[in-house]
Each structure stands twice: as structure tokens, then as C-alpha cells.
Design an enzyme around this catalytic site. Structure first.
Site, short mmCIF file in Angstrom:
data_model
loop_
_atom_site.label_atom_id
_atom_site.label_comp_id
_atom_site.label_asym_id
_atom_site.label_seq_id
_atom_site.Cartn_x
_atom_site.Cartn_y
_atom_site.Cartn_z
N ASN A 9 2.06 -26.00 8.15
CA ASN A 9 0.71 -26.47 8.47
C ASN A 9 -0.29 -25.37 8.11
OD1 ASN A 9 -1.64 -27.45 9.62
ND2 ASN A 9 -0.94 -27.23 11.73
N TRP A 10 -1.00 -25.57 7.02
CA TRP A 10 -1.93 -24.52 6.56
C TRP A 10 -3.23 -24.51 7.37
CZ3 TRP A 10 -1.93 -24.27 0.43
CH2 TRP A 10 -0.69 -23.80 0.01
N LYS A 11 -3.42 -25.54 8.20
CA LYS A 11 -4.66 -25.66 9.00
C LYS A 11 -5.88 -25.55 8.07
CE LYS A 11 -2.18 -23.79 12.89
NZ LYS A 11 -2.25 -23.27 14.24
N HIS A 93 -1.68 -33.06 16.67
CA HIS A 93 -1.57 -31.60 16.83
C HIS A 93 -2.43 -31.18 18.03
CE1 HIS A 93 -1.86 -27.30 16.10
NE2 HIS A 93 -0.82 -27.42 15.30
N GLU A 95 -4.32 -28.80 18.53
CA GLU A 95 -5.69 -28.36 18.21
C GLU A 95 -6.62 -29.56 18.08
OE1 GLU A 95 -4.76 -25.82 14.86
OE2 GLU A 95 -3.81 -24.40 16.22
N GLU A 163 5.68 -28.61 20.26
CA GLU A 163 4.90 -27.39 20.07
C GLU A 163 4.23 -26.98 21.38
OE1 GLU A 163 3.73 -26.71 15.74
OE2 GLU A 163 2.18 -27.99 16.59
N GLY A 169 0.32 -19.76 17.52
CA GLY A 169 -0.55 -18.69 17.04
C GLY A 169 -0.62 -17.49 17.96
N SER A 209 4.72 -20.08 16.65
CA SER A 209 5.06 -18.69 16.32
C SER A 209 6.45 -18.52 15.70
CB SER A 209 4.91 -17.78 17.55
OG SER A 209 3.56 -17.74 17.97
N GLY A 230 2.96 -22.67 11.33
CA GLY A 230 1.56 -22.46 10.98
C GLY A 230 1.41 -21.22 10.11
N GLY A 231 1.04 -20.12 10.74
CA GLY A 231 0.71 -18.88 10.04
C GLY A 231 1.74 -18.45 9.00
#
Ligand code: PEP
Length: 249
Positions: A9-11, A93, A95, A163, A169, A209, A230-231
């Protein structure tokens, strides 16, 4: 045999130049890679799909609208995502549940739109740190799962991503026992709702993470079929070892 899936997920990160990471990933993939889905921002979907053509990488969106079409300025429908060449879409998600106040009902409607457009819905659920501390995790997860998952889910149209919000994150990862408890609980709930044959085929991803250093441990759990990352999905050099750990699990 359940399929394994590494989803990135590049957000709201990356421009056209970031698509070089797709090409950089290819020589780093194991011989028998698991399913791989990269979810770039919406404006990159078409170019990412073209770049991934003929490779083991599939492309997904990060959200879709809950209606098929209409006067929803700025939104993107599931059919548009499919038309851009994507095969998956993340819905629910945390967010988006948080910043856009999306309810379980909204997420369910989005998953239905995804299915109608021929996409696989990656449905996210997860408890907050407060829920975890108050020992409410399984209640929250059970409620989100039953409220967000439409009827008629199949292994072909649905992936569930657990999640925990407090792990996204933050660099903080649940213990393997905590992950196992929630993933086993989700599998049991799916079996009750859908029957064993369908429920056993639905991949359950862990997200929060995930890094090259911890992927191996996380993938040891029987009901962890992959990760939503993610990251660490932004750079091929970070995502590739996670994919390799999944392939070996
Ligand atoms: C996510 O955003 O879904 C996520 C899991 O992020 P990270 O891997 O950066 O914690």
C-alpha cells in the site's frame, strides 16, 4: 491450498518515477513468487497496470466509492479502477475509516462495488490501541468483520487484512501470539459464516509495521497467508525480502 499474497500500500506516496520500483522488484523475486499486489495512488493505476503487464505483479487501488457512478466529485468508482487495469482494491483501511469516517456499512457497500466490477476486495479490519488495552480486541474485530464483509464472499473475490491500528506506521508489532489469536478468530468466524470450504480459501493478511526483519516470524503463523505492507513496500529492496520470506513460509 490457500494462496499467499504480499500486498503493498503506497498510500499518498509516489509519482510516475516511483514505477521504476516495479521494474526493480522483478529481478529480486523468488522463482516461485506468491501473489503480489501493489496499490499505488489512483493517478498511477493505469501506468502501473501497463508496467506490470506480463509480470507476476498485479495492481490494486487503495479505495473505491460505494456507489457505481454519479455526482461524487473527486471520487473513483470500482469500475474505473478495473478499467485502468487493476485487479484489487483495498477497502476499509483504518486511515479511511478514521479520516473519512467510513462505517462498516460503507466498507461493505464498497466491497460489493468491487465485486460487481470484477475486483478482489482487500477488506481491512483492526482494533485501536485503546480497544486492545481494554481487552476488547476480539469484540471489535468480530463486529468489523460481520459488518464489513458482504454476503457471498469467496476466495476469488475477498482477502481479509488484519491491521491493528496501533501497529500501522509505528514500528510496533504485536507478538506472534497476539497475531495468531486474531487470525484464528477471523478464520473461525469466516467458517461459521461461509462454511469451511469457502472460508478456508480466503487469504488472511497481517498488516502493521511489517519489515524484512520481522516478516519471517510473522509468516510462521498457520492462518497468516501474507501481509499488507505500507512503508516497506515503497522500495523494491525492502519489499523483496518480505516477498521472499512469504514464499519460503
Ligand atoms: C498500512 O498502511 O496498511 C500499513 C500496514 O502500513 P505500515 O506497513 O507502514 O505499518
Amino acid at each position: 491450498m490457500r494462496r499467499k499474497l504480499a500486498a503493498g500500500n503506497w498510500k499518498m506516496n509516489g509519482s510516475a518515477s516511483a514505477l521504476a520500483e516495479l521494474h526493480a522488484l522483478l529481478p529480486l523475486l523468488p522463482e516461485m513468487p506468491p501473489d503480489i499486489v501493489i496499490c499505488p495512488p489512483a493517478p498511477l493505476l493505469y501506468r502501473a497496470s501497463a508496467a506490470a503487464q506480463g509480470t507476476p505483479i498485479s495492481i490494486g487501488a487503495q479505495d473505491c466509492h460505494m456507489q457505481q457512478s454519479g455526482a461524487f466529485t473527486g471520487d473513483v468508482s470500482a469500475a474505473m479502477i478495473a478499467d485502468a487495469g487493476a485487479t484489487h482494491v483495498i477497502v476499509g483501511h483504518s486511515e479511511r475509516r478514521d479520516a473519512h469516517e467510513e462505517s462498516n456499512g460503507d466498507v461493505r457497500a464498497k466491497a460489493r462495488q468491487a465485486w460487481a466490477a470484477g475486483l478482489t476486495a482487500i477488506i481491512c479490519i483492526g482494533e485501536s490501541g485503546d480497544d486492545r488495552e481494554a481487552d476488547n480486541t476480539l469484540d471489535i474485530i468480530g463486529g468489523q468483520l460481520s459488518g464489513s464483509l458482504p454476503d457471498h464472499a469467496t476466495a476469488a473475490n475477498t482477502v481479509i487484512a488484519y491491521e491493528p491500528i496501533w501497529a500501522i506506521g509505528t514500528g510496533v508489532v504485536p507478538t506472534l501470539d497476539q497475531i495468531v489469536e486474531v487470525h484464528d478468530f477471523i478464520r473461525d468466524r469466516l467458517i461459521t459464516r461461509l462454511g469451511g470450504e469457502i472460508a478456508d480459501g480466503i487469504p488472511l493478511l497481517y498488516g502493521g509495521s511489517v519489515k524484512p526483519e520481522n516478516a519471517d516470524t510473522i509468516f510462521r503463523a498457520a492462518n497468516v497467508d501474507g501481509a499488507l505492507v505500507g512503508g516497506a513496500s515503497l522500495k523494491a529492496a525492502d519489499f523483496a525480502p518480505i516477498i521472499a520470506a512469504l514464499a519460503q513460509s
